[in-house]
Structure formats: structure tokens, C-alpha cells
Write a protein that holds these residues in place. Structure first.
Motif, PDB file in Angstrom:
ATOM      1  N   ASP A  58      25.206  68.662  55.159  1.00 21.95           N
ATOM      2  CA  ASP A  58      23.911  68.043  56.023  1.00 21.95           C
ATOM      3  C   ASP A  58      23.964  68.455  57.387  1.00 21.95           C
ATOM      4  OD1 ASP A  58      22.765  67.231  53.542  1.00 21.95           O
ATOM      5  OD2 ASP A  58      23.202  65.094  53.942  1.00 21.95           O
ATOM      6  N   LYS A 108      29.150  65.978  51.353  1.00 26.27           N
ATOM      7  CA  LYS A 108      27.767  65.948  51.718  1.00 26.27           C
ATOM      8  C   LYS A 108      27.348  65.845  52.933  1.00 26.27           C
ATOM      9  CE  LYS A 108      23.505  63.749  50.035  1.00 26.27           C
ATOM     10  NZ  LYS A 108      23.001  63.851  51.383  1.00 26.27           N
ATOM     11  N   GLN A 144      33.335  62.895  48.162  1.00 28.94           N
ATOM     12  CA  GLN A 144      32.300  63.427  47.892  1.00 28.94           C
ATOM     13  C   GLN A 144      31.043  63.109  48.981  1.00 28.94           C
ATOM     14  OE1 GLN A 144      31.259  61.704  44.053  1.00 28.94           O
ATOM     15  NE2 GLN A 144      32.539  63.344  43.006  1.00 28.94           N
ATOM     16  N   TRP A 145      31.049  62.035  49.748  1.00 26.65           N
ATOM     17  CA  TRP A 145      30.265  61.528  50.479  1.00 26.65           C
ATOM     18  C   TRP A 145      30.301  62.467  51.757  1.00 26.65           C
ATOM     19  CZ3 TRP A 145      30.396  59.193  55.646  1.00 26.65           C
ATOM     20  CH2 TRP A 145      29.282  58.857  55.890  1.00 26.65           C
TER      21      TRP A 145
END
Length: 90
Positions: free
Chosen positions: A30, A26, A22-23
Motif C-alpha cells: 500500500d 500488505k 501478511q499485514w
């Protein structure tokens, strides 16, 4: 006395793996949002222009054939490269 409570749930390593995925998802979003890849490409093109300016310097006295070869090689530096993951194009 010490009381031990146990409960069923996903393995801690699976949970950590999912959180990391998930990180990274993201982070990728970004990077795209900030346009970092486009900025990197602009920087590479600017560096190619600097190198081209050096190659055209009279002090080097490059022949026209050498300049053509240098231009071809410099363009290849500025071209997007295929992404490789462990030796395999992604």
C-alpha cells in the motif's frame, strides 16, 4: 459436566506471527502504491530549498566558501539515505 475438546493445530503464536507478516506485507504494498516514499523525498527536497534560501540571505553575509560548504551539506540532506536495520545496511 465440562467437556474439553482438543485438536491438533499450529501454535497460536505462530498463527499470530503469520497474520502479522501478511499485514506488514500488505502495508508495504500500500505504501508503494500510494507513493508515500516519493512524496517524502519531494518534501525533503522542498525543505532543502527553503534552507538554501535562508543561507543565501544577505543578513548572514556568508562567504562563497561557506555557501559552497552549505550547499554540499544541504544536498547530502536531500540524498536518499541507506536503510539501516539495527546498525546494518539493509
Amino acid at each position: 459436566t465440562l467437556e474439553v475438546v482438543r485438536k491438533a493445530g499450529p501454535n497460536v503464536w505462530v498463527k499470530l506471527f503469520q497474520e502479522e507478516r501478511q499485514w506488514f506485507g500488505k502495508l508495504g504494498a500500500d505504501i508503494i502504491r500510494l507513493g508515500l516514499e516519493a512524496r517524502r523525498d519531494e518534501y525533503i527536497r522542498a525543505q532543502v530549498e527553503v534552507f538554501a534560501g535562508v543561507l543565501h540571505a544577505a543578513e548572514l553575509a556568508l562567504t562563497s566558501e561557506q555557501l559552497v560548504a552549505a550547499a554540499r551539506l544541504l544536498r547530502a540532506l536531500g540524498a536518499p539515505q541507506p536503510r539501516m536495520i539495527e546498525g546494518v545496511e539493509a
